[in-house]
Design a protein around this motif. Structure first.
Motif, mmCIF file in Angstrom:
data_model
loop_
_atom_site.group_PDB
_atom_site.id
_atom_site.type_symbol
_atom_site.label_atom_id
_atom_site.label_comp_id
_atom_site.label_asym_id
_atom_site.label_seq_id
_atom_site.Cartn_x
_atom_site.Cartn_y
_atom_site.Cartn_z
ATOM 1 N N TRP A 25 42.490 35.543 48.349
ATOM 2 C CA TRP A 25 43.331 35.851 47.187
ATOM 3 C C TRP A 25 43.906 34.572 46.590
ATOM 4 N N LEU A 36 40.548 29.711 33.570
ATOM 5 C CA LEU A 36 41.077 30.187 32.288
ATOM 6 C C LEU A 36 41.586 29.025 31.447
ATOM 7 N N ILE A 58 33.614 34.791 30.926
ATOM 8 C CA ILE A 58 33.649 35.923 31.853
ATOM 9 C C ILE A 58 32.338 36.693 31.848
ATOM 10 N N PRO A 97 31.645 49.516 44.802
ATOM 11 C CA PRO A 97 32.508 49.708 43.625
ATOM 12 C C PRO A 97 32.790 48.403 42.878
ATOM 13 N N THR A 98 32.927 47.296 43.615
ATOM 14 C CA THR A 98 33.172 46.011 42.962
ATOM 15 C C THR A 98 31.939 45.580 42.172
ATOM 16 N N LEU A 101 31.843 47.557 39.063
ATOM 17 C CA LEU A 101 32.844 47.044 38.122
ATOM 18 C C LEU A 101 32.308 45.826 37.372
ATOM 19 N N PHE A 102 31.678 44.896 38.099
ATOM 20 C CA PHE A 102 31.164 43.697 37.434
ATOM 21 C C PHE A 102 29.995 44.033 36.507
ATOM 22 N N LEU A 105 31.658 45.346 33.469
ATOM 23 C CA LEU A 105 32.292 44.272 32.692
ATOM 24 C C LEU A 105 31.247 43.418 31.992
ATOM 25 N N PHE A 211 35.553 34.560 40.696
ATOM 26 C CA PHE A 211 35.043 35.928 40.857
ATOM 27 C C PHE A 211 34.487 36.142 42.262
ATOM 28 N N TYR A 214 37.470 36.581 44.508
ATOM 29 C CA TYR A 214 38.019 37.911 44.243
ATOM 30 C C TYR A 214 37.194 38.981 44.945
ATOM 31 N N VAL A 218 38.601 41.540 47.788
ATOM 32 C CA VAL A 218 38.721 42.972 47.558
ATOM 33 C C VAL A 218 37.739 43.760 48.432
ATOM 34 N N MET A 221 39.230 43.984 51.864
ATOM 35 C CA MET A 221 40.300 44.991 51.866
ATOM 36 C C MET A 221 39.719 46.396 51.961
ATOM 37 N N ARG A 222 38.657 46.634 51.147
ATOM 38 C CA ARG A 222 38.077 47.977 51.147
ATOM 39 C C ARG A 222 37.381 48.261 52.466
ATOM 40 N N MET B 30 40.660 43.790 37.109
ATOM 41 C CA MET B 30 40.793 43.027 38.339
ATOM 42 C C MET B 30 42.196 43.126 38.924
ATOM 43 N N GLU B 33 41.807 47.273 40.413
ATOM 44 C CA GLU B 33 40.954 47.542 41.577
ATOM 45 C C GLU B 33 41.669 47.302 42.912
ATOM 46 N N VAL B 37 42.699 50.049 45.913
ATOM 47 C CA VAL B 37 42.325 49.905 47.317
ATOM 48 C C VAL B 37 43.571 49.992 48.208
#
Lengths: 247, 53
Positions: A25, A36, A58, A97-98, A101-102, A105, A211, A214, A218, A221-222, B30, B33, B37
């Motif tokens: 993280w 950015l 992105i 799921p990630t 998501l990408f 996006l 990314f 990230y 994530v 975590m999942r 982002m 999500e 979770v």
């Protein structure tokens, strides 16, 4: 030599992942902030596309991630089918799921980029269509997992689907070479020097690394959550400080 | 730096809608999500605790 099988046991993986999550993280936040900053304040205005091209910072990383994540899912699936470890199914499930998501996006930012530059939100071009198929593959994987009650059988079915579907990834990647596409060719490739300003390239690479961090954070975590859901009746889960604390 | 003031920055040379529409949704997604979770994790922990008591 490291005994990898030791870490493939959820009971050893769970605390290890818990230590890694804050690290990734932090990396994601730092790299994201730098990325950015480069995207908006360092990278120059594009000669042809003005400020509209900034979507690239992105769009490209999200598209890369959508393809990488599918490859990693296929890799875990192969391990799962070969060694029959519980962890591989959990990791594949944690990544889907990630990845979806990408892929979404990538399509979304692509539409918002296509409209001002091509005059169309969407065209049935080989690159766009194969990326849409990738998005459907992720959705299909998740639906399949949700439809099968027995988790071990769901893992095997999902593993087969991700191994078969991975053939789509090189199709996406090479689509701009194999077919005449409205989508432009690769600006960054392994064989040629990149056809873009170095600051733009650095911005894109930094965002891609953000990314990555990230995704790892994530997904870990999942994966931990999936372990709690699946192994709730085992000794090691019931003795976790996370479970005991709030009781 | 190519921006003279904040409004120029937000206008993005006329591409504001497209650029901010892309970056905005990305940022939202982002943030959402990991929160989802976290929620799922809390639910899983609750369920185990209910099972134990």
């Amino acid at each position: 030599m490291i005994n990898w099988f030791k870490y493939s046991a959820p009971s050893t993986f769970y605390p290890l992942a818990g230590k890694l999550i804050p690290v990734f993280w932090t990396l994601a936040a730092l790299l994201g902030a730098i990325g950015l900053y480069i995207s908006f304040f360092v990278a120059p205005t594009d000669a042809q596309q003005g400020e509209g091209y900034r979507i690239i910072f992105i769009h490209v990383p999200a598209s890369w991630m959508s393809m990488f994540i599918y490859c990693i899912m296929a890799f875990w699936s192969l391990l799962g089918l070969t060694f029959n470890t519980r962890l591989s199914g959990m990791m594949t499930r944690a990544l889907a799921p990630t990845g979806a998501l990408f892929a979404f996006l990538s399509l979304w930012t692509g539409a918002l980029w296509g409209k001002p530059m091509w005059g169309a939100w969407w065209v049935w071009d080989a690159r766009l269509t194969s990326e849409l198929i990738l998005f459907f593959l992720y959705i299909g994987f998740m639906a399949l997992q949700a439809a099968i009650d027995d988790p071990r059988r769901a893992d095997r079915a999902g593993a087969l689907l991700s191994l078969v579907g991975v053939v789509n990834v090189p199709i996406i990647y090479f689509s701009v070479k194999w077919w005449n596409t409205l989508h432009q060719g690769a600006s960054v490739s392994l064989t040629k020097s990149p056809s873009m300003a170095t600051t733009m390239l650095w911005g894109m690479l930094t965002m891609a690394l953000a990314f990555w961090a990230y995704t790892i954070a994530v997904a870990l975590m999942r994966a931990r959550t999936i372990m709690l859901e699946r192994e709730g009746n085992t000794e090691w889960v019931q003795h976790l400080p996370d479970v005991k604390e709030a009781a | 730096m190519q921006w003279n003031n904040a409004s120029e920055f937000f206008a993005m040379g006329g591409y504001g809608f497209y650029v901010w529409g892309s970056f905005g949704l990305c940022t939202l997604a982002m943030i959402a999500e990991p929160l989802l979770v976290c929620q799922r994790r809390k639910r899983a922990i609750k369920q185990i605790q209910n099972q134990l008591n």
